[in-house]
Write a protein that holds these residues in place. Structure first.
Motif, mmCIF file in Angstrom:
data_model
loop_
_atom_site.group_PDB
_atom_site.id
_atom_site.type_symbol
_atom_site.label_atom_id
_atom_site.label_comp_id
_atom_site.label_asym_id
_atom_site.label_seq_id
_atom_site.Cartn_x
_atom_site.Cartn_y
_atom_site.Cartn_z
ATOM 1 N N THR A 9 -139.648 -12.509 -25.591
ATOM 2 C CA THR A 9 -141.076 -12.833 -25.704
ATOM 3 C C THR A 9 -141.536 -12.601 -27.139
ATOM 4 O O THR A 9 -140.901 -11.848 -27.891
ATOM 5 C CB THR A 9 -141.958 -11.959 -24.779
ATOM 6 N N LYS A 10 -142.638 -13.208 -27.504
ATOM 7 C CA LYS A 10 -143.190 -13.035 -28.843
ATOM 8 C C LYS A 10 -143.596 -11.597 -29.100
ATOM 9 O O LYS A 10 -143.606 -11.137 -30.250
ATOM 10 C CB LYS A 10 -144.385 -13.966 -29.053
ATOM 11 N N GLU A 11 -143.934 -10.854 -28.036
ATOM 12 C CA GLU A 11 -144.348 -9.468 -28.192
ATOM 13 C C GLU A 11 -143.230 -8.600 -28.745
ATOM 14 O O GLU A 11 -143.490 -7.567 -29.383
ATOM 15 C CB GLU A 11 -144.851 -8.924 -26.853
ATOM 16 N N GLU A 12 -141.980 -8.984 -28.558
ATOM 17 C CA GLU A 12 -140.858 -8.223 -29.104
ATOM 18 C C GLU A 12 -140.831 -8.259 -30.626
ATOM 19 O O GLU A 12 -140.214 -7.398 -31.255
ATOM 20 C CB GLU A 12 -139.538 -8.736 -28.542
ATOM 21 N N LEU A 13 -141.510 -9.242 -31.220
ATOM 22 C CA LEU A 13 -141.576 -9.298 -32.681
ATOM 23 C C LEU A 13 -142.258 -8.065 -33.264
ATOM 24 O O LEU A 13 -142.000 -7.690 -34.403
ATOM 25 C CB LEU A 13 -142.328 -10.554 -33.132
ATOM 26 N N ASP A 14 -143.131 -7.440 -32.483
ATOM 27 C CA ASP A 14 -143.871 -6.277 -32.969
ATOM 28 C C ASP A 14 -142.955 -5.100 -33.298
ATOM 29 O O ASP A 14 -143.327 -4.211 -34.068
ATOM 30 C CB ASP A 14 -144.905 -5.829 -31.936
ATOM 31 N N THR A 15 -141.758 -5.087 -32.718
ATOM 32 C CA THR A 15 -140.833 -3.973 -32.931
ATOM 33 C C THR A 15 -139.687 -4.330 -33.863
ATOM 34 O O THR A 15 -138.795 -3.514 -34.082
ATOM 35 C CB THR A 15 -140.249 -3.500 -31.587
ATOM 36 N N GLN A 16 -139.700 -5.527 -34.408
ATOM 37 C CA GLN A 16 -138.583 -6.006 -35.223
ATOM 38 C C GLN A 16 -138.858 -5.861 -36.719
ATOM 39 O O GLN A 16 -139.986 -6.046 -37.171
ATOM 40 C CB GLN A 16 -138.310 -7.491 -34.926
ATOM 41 N N THR A 103 -152.657 -22.738 -29.158
ATOM 42 C CA THR A 103 -152.134 -22.571 -27.798
ATOM 43 C C THR A 103 -152.103 -21.095 -27.440
ATOM 44 O O THR A 103 -152.193 -20.222 -28.306
ATOM 45 C CB THR A 103 -150.721 -23.165 -27.658
ATOM 46 N N THR A 104 -151.937 -20.831 -26.158
ATOM 47 C CA THR A 104 -151.959 -19.454 -25.668
ATOM 48 C C THR A 104 -150.801 -18.633 -26.221
ATOM 49 O O THR A 104 -150.968 -17.445 -26.517
ATOM 50 C CB THR A 104 -151.910 -19.448 -24.127
ATOM 51 N N ASN A 105 -149.635 -19.264 -26.379
ATOM 52 C CA ASN A 105 -148.434 -18.504 -26.731
ATOM 53 C C ASN A 105 -147.720 -18.992 -27.988
ATOM 54 O O ASN A 105 -147.426 -18.215 -28.873
ATOM 55 C CB ASN A 105 -147.462 -18.524 -25.548
ATOM 56 N N GLY A 106 -147.442 -20.273 -28.081
ATOM 57 C CA GLY A 106 -146.581 -20.763 -29.159
ATOM 58 C C GLY A 106 -147.153 -20.590 -30.552
ATOM 59 O O GLY A 106 -146.460 -20.128 -31.465
ATOM 60 N N THR A 107 -148.430 -20.945 -30.736
ATOM 61 C CA THR A 107 -149.004 -20.809 -32.076
ATOM 62 C C THR A 107 -149.200 -19.337 -32.436
ATOM 63 O O THR A 107 -149.087 -18.955 -33.600
ATOM 64 C CB THR A 107 -150.333 -21.580 -32.187
ATOM 65 N N VAL A 108 -149.451 -18.499 -31.430
ATOM 66 C CA VAL A 108 -149.539 -17.063 -31.668
ATOM 67 C C VAL A 108 -148.171 -16.515 -32.089
ATOM 68 O O VAL A 108 -148.070 -15.684 -32.999
ATOM 69 C CB VAL A 108 -150.055 -16.334 -30.413
ATOM 70 N N ALA A 109 -147.109 -16.997 -31.443
ATOM 71 C CA ALA A 109 -145.757 -16.566 -31.812
ATOM 72 C C ALA A 109 -145.429 -16.924 -33.254
ATOM 73 O O ALA A 109 -144.817 -16.135 -33.983
ATOM 74 C CB ALA A 109 -144.739 -17.203 -30.870
ATOM 75 N N LEU A 110 -145.839 -18.099 -33.690
ATOM 76 C CA LEU A 110 -145.596 -18.496 -35.080
ATOM 77 C C LEU A 110 -146.318 -17.562 -36.043
ATOM 78 O O LEU A 110 -145.766 -17.177 -37.084
ATOM 79 C CB LEU A 110 -146.030 -19.945 -35.296
ATOM 80 N N HIS A 111 -147.541 -17.171 -35.706
ATOM 81 C CA HIS A 111 -148.264 -16.211 -36.551
ATOM 82 C C HIS A 111 -147.543 -14.873 -36.591
ATOM 83 O O HIS A 111 -147.394 -14.257 -37.660
ATOM 84 C CB HIS A 111 -149.692 -16.033 -36.038
ATOM 85 N N LYS A 112 -147.086 -14.404 -35.452
ATOM 86 C CA LYS A 112 -146.405 -13.111 -35.389
ATOM 87 C C LYS A 112 -145.107 -13.108 -36.204
ATOM 88 O O LYS A 112 -144.691 -12.058 -36.699
ATOM 89 C CB LYS A 112 -146.081 -12.764 -33.931
ATOM 90 N N ALA A 113 -144.482 -14.266 -36.336
ATOM 91 C CA ALA A 113 -143.192 -14.353 -37.030
ATOM 92 C C ALA A 113 -143.322 -14.506 -38.541
ATOM 93 O O ALA A 113 -142.320 -14.494 -39.254
ATOM 94 C CB ALA A 113 -142.390 -15.524 -36.470
ATOM 95 N N GLN A 114 -144.534 -14.611 -39.065
ATOM 96 C CA GLN A 114 -144.727 -14.992 -40.459
ATOM 97 C C GLN A 114 -144.117 -14.026 -41.470
ATOM 98 O O GLN A 114 -143.846 -14.419 -42.608
ATOM 99 C CB GLN A 114 -146.216 -15.158 -40.762
ATOM 100 N N ALA A 115 -143.866 -12.787 -41.075
ATOM 101 C CA ALA A 115 -143.285 -11.824 -42.016
ATOM 102 C C ALA A 115 -141.799 -12.048 -42.246
ATOM 103 O O ALA A 115 -141.213 -11.434 -43.148
ATOM 104 C CB ALA A 115 -143.516 -10.399 -41.511
ATOM 105 N N ALA A 116 -141.182 -12.917 -41.470
ATOM 106 C CA ALA A 116 -139.764 -13.222 -41.685
ATOM 107 C C ALA A 116 -139.576 -13.971 -42.996
ATOM 108 O O ALA A 116 -140.514 -14.586 -43.533
ATOM 109 C CB ALA A 116 -139.214 -14.039 -40.518
#
Length: 242
Positions: A9-16, A103-116
């Motif tokens: 899930t995108k929430e796992e990005l918070d710990t990576q 979107t509820t999930n996908g666009t939020v996931a892209l934001h969460k991943a931006q530090a990569a």
């Protein structure tokens, strides 16, 4: 040795730890599939927004004739926004326009991943093209395949898509180390059918109940497109062909 991980899930990005890593984000039904369809159809860029208010604030700074707003919240199309599924979007003239997409999930996931170090959007339709690009450009980087999931919950369709990406990596030359989640995703992909997996998923069943079977069928076509989409300064843009 290159390391390959799958996040459920995108929430796992918070710990990576993301610095130096390559993130490939999947929201198969439908955010990343729709964004890639827009780019394939000639859109200049796709700007992922966090929510409707964020999307409207982005649009306020751009020329109205050059943009299109699209999005959903909890599977309901946002008022005043274009329907966010891929075939619905393709009915609009997207050439040289910017899609502002929430979107509820996908666009939020892209934001969460931006530090990569690099962030890509993937779908079943561009899986091979994305992996070929990542192997050319990031052969020694750790790769995180990020399933957007659904509000913190596991999604079958995203996990199947992750398995397709991992299977492509397994078939490519070179030494790689795969996490248990990556191996499980590949096993699902190799033992199942794309359309059946997407139709059987919770979101797939919801789309079928709304007579949107054609949208699911569109998303369930592996390797149908050659577009590769990278997040650059908050915008998904098409990577030039090599």
């Amino acid at each position: 040795m290159q390391k390959i991980h799958v996040l459920l899930t995108k929430e796992e990005l918070d710990t990576q730890r993301l610095d130096g890593r390559v993130a490939i984000v999947l929201d198969v039904l439908f955010a990343t599939t729709s964004a890639l369809a827009a780019l394939q159809a000639g859109a200049r860029a796709v700007i992922p927004a966090l929510d409707a208010a964020h999307a409207r604030s982005i649009a306020a700074g751009l020329e109205p004739s050059s943009t299109i707003l699209s999005g959903e919240l909890d599977a309901e199309t946002l008022p005043g926004f274009a329907h966010p599924t891929p075939l619905a979007l393709l009915r609009h003239d997207l050439r040289e326009r910017t899609l502002i997409y929430s979107t509820t999930n996908g666009t939020v996931a892209l934001h969460k991943a931006q530090a990569a170090a690099r962030v890509y959007a993937a779908s079943l339709r561009n899986a091979r093209a994305t992996i070929e690009h990542v192997l050319r450009e990031h052969a020694h980087s750790t790769v995180l395949v990020v399933c957007a999931g659904s509000s913190g919950q596991f999604n079958l369709e995203d996990f199947y898509g992750a398995g397709l990406l991992v299977s492509c990596l397994q078939q490519a030359p070179g030494a790689r180390s795969f996490s248990d989640a990556a191996l499980a995703a590949a096993a699902l992909h190799q033992g199942s059918d794309a359309l059946r997996s997407l139709r059987d998923s919770r979101v797939g069943r919801l789309m079928t109940s709304r007579h949107l079977d054609a949208e699911v069928e569109y998303a369930a076509q592996p390797h149908a497109d050659d577009v590769v989409a990278r997040l650059v300064d908050g915008r998904l843009v098409r990577v030039p062909s090599p």
